[in-house]
Design a protein around this motif. Structure first.
Motif, PDB file in Angstrom:
ATOM      1  N   ALA A  34       3.247   5.963  -2.565  1.00  0.00           N
ATOM      2  CA  ALA A  34       4.551   6.959  -3.257  1.00  0.00           C
ATOM      3  C   ALA A  34       4.510   7.122  -4.544  1.00  0.00           C
ATOM      4  CB  ALA A  34       5.805   6.222  -2.826  1.00  0.00           C
ATOM      5  N   VAL A  35       3.954   6.144  -5.300  1.00  0.00           N
ATOM      6  CA  VAL A  35       3.643   6.408  -6.879  1.00  0.00           C
ATOM      7  C   VAL A  35       2.551   7.505  -7.206  1.00  0.00           C
ATOM      8  CG1 VAL A  35       2.919   5.375  -8.992  1.00  0.00           C
ATOM      9  CG2 VAL A  35       4.483   4.034  -7.558  1.00  0.00           C
ATOM     10  N   LEU A  36       1.421   7.463  -6.399  1.00  0.00           N
ATOM     11  CA  LEU A  36       0.552   8.440  -6.553  1.00  0.00           C
ATOM     12  C   LEU A  36       1.030  10.011  -6.273  1.00  0.00           C
ATOM     13  CD1 LEU A  36      -2.690   6.629  -5.418  1.00  0.00           C
ATOM     14  CD2 LEU A  36      -2.124   7.091  -7.840  1.00  0.00           C
ATOM     15  N   LEU A  37       1.639   9.946  -5.145  1.00  0.00           N
ATOM     16  CA  LEU A  37       2.130  11.133  -4.698  1.00  0.00           C
ATOM     17  C   LEU A  37       3.088  11.774  -5.730  1.00  0.00           C
ATOM     18  CD1 LEU A  37       2.353  13.310  -2.473  1.00  0.00           C
ATOM     19  CD2 LEU A  37       4.062  11.989  -1.537  1.00  0.00           C
ATOM     20  N   SER A  38       4.278  10.876  -6.214  1.00  0.00           N
ATOM     21  CA  SER A  38       5.001  11.313  -7.386  1.00  0.00           C
ATOM     22  C   SER A  38       4.316  11.678  -8.513  1.00  0.00           C
ATOM     23  CB  SER A  38       6.171  10.211  -7.660  1.00  0.00           C
ATOM     24  OG  SER A  38       5.627   9.056  -7.993  1.00  0.00           O
ATOM     25  N   CYS A  39       3.338  11.029  -8.920  1.00  0.00           N
ATOM     26  CA  CYS A  39       2.517  11.507 -10.154  1.00  0.00           C
ATOM     27  C   CYS A  39       2.056  12.892 -10.092  1.00  0.00           C
ATOM     28  CB  CYS A  39       1.510  10.369 -10.550  1.00  0.00           C
ATOM     29  SG  CYS A  39       2.472   8.876 -11.155  1.00  0.00           S
ATOM     30  N   MET A  66       0.935  -1.098   0.126  1.00  0.00           N
ATOM     31  CA  MET A  66      -0.238   0.116   0.086  1.00  0.00           C
ATOM     32  C   MET A  66       0.849   1.320  -0.042  1.00  0.00           C
ATOM     33  SD  MET A  66      -3.217   0.301   0.070  1.00  0.00           S
ATOM     34  CE  MET A  66      -4.581   1.549   0.438  1.00  0.00           C
ATOM     35  N   THR A  67       2.139   1.121   0.675  1.00  0.00           N
ATOM     36  CA  THR A  67       2.768   2.450   0.846  1.00  0.00           C
ATOM     37  C   THR A  67       3.617   2.672  -0.633  1.00  0.00           C
ATOM     38  OG1 THR A  67       4.513   1.147   1.560  1.00  0.00           O
ATOM     39  CG2 THR A  67       3.402   2.204   3.060  1.00  0.00           C
TER      40      THR A  67
END
Length: 116
Positions: free
Chosen positions: A6-11, A1-2
C-alpha cells in the motif's frame, strides 16, 4: 506485506501525479527567463503590464468608492436619527408648554389664543 504494498503503491501514484502536475505548474524555461527580466525605465510597458495596472487602479477606485459610500450612508443615518430625536424633544416641549398655558376656554393651540 500488504501495508508495504500500500505504501509503495501510494508513493508510486504520488510520483506519477507530480510528474503530470509539473508540466502544468511550471512554465517553459524561455518564458521563465523573460518573466524575470527587468524592464528598463524608458522602455514601453507591455500590454499585460498596462492591463494589470489598470485592473489594480480600477479595483482601488472601486474599494475607495464603496468605503466613502458606506461612510456617507452611516453619517446620513446618524444625522437623521439626531434630527428625529431633536424633533421629538421639541414637540414634547411645545406640547408641555401648550398644556401649561391652556386656559380651558379656547382650543389649545397657540395661534387660536385671544390676545387682550
Amino acid at each position: 506485506m500488504t501495508w508495504r504494498q500500500a505504501v509503495l503503491l501510494s508513493c508510486f501514484s504520488a510520483v506519477v501525479l507530480l510528474s503530470n502536475a509539473k508540466q502544468k505548474i511550471f512554465m517553459q524555461e524561455s518564458d521563465a527567463s523573460n518573466f524575470l527580466k527587468r524592464r528598463g525605465k524608458r522602455s514601453p510597458k507591455s500590454r499585460d503590464e498596462v492591463n494589470a495596472e489598470n485592473r489594480q487602479k480600477l479595483r482601488v477606485d472601486e474599494l475607495r468608492r464603496e468605503y466613502y459610500e458606506e461612510q456617507r450612508n452611516e453619517f446620513e443615518n446618524f444625522v437623521e436619527e439626531q434630527n428625529d430625536e431633536q424633533e421629538e424633544r421639541s414637540r414634547e416641549a411645545v406640547e408641555q408648554w401648550r398644556q401649561w398655558h391652556y386656559d380651558g376656554l379656547h382650543p389649545s393651540y397657540l395661534y387660536n389664543r385671544h390676545h387682550t
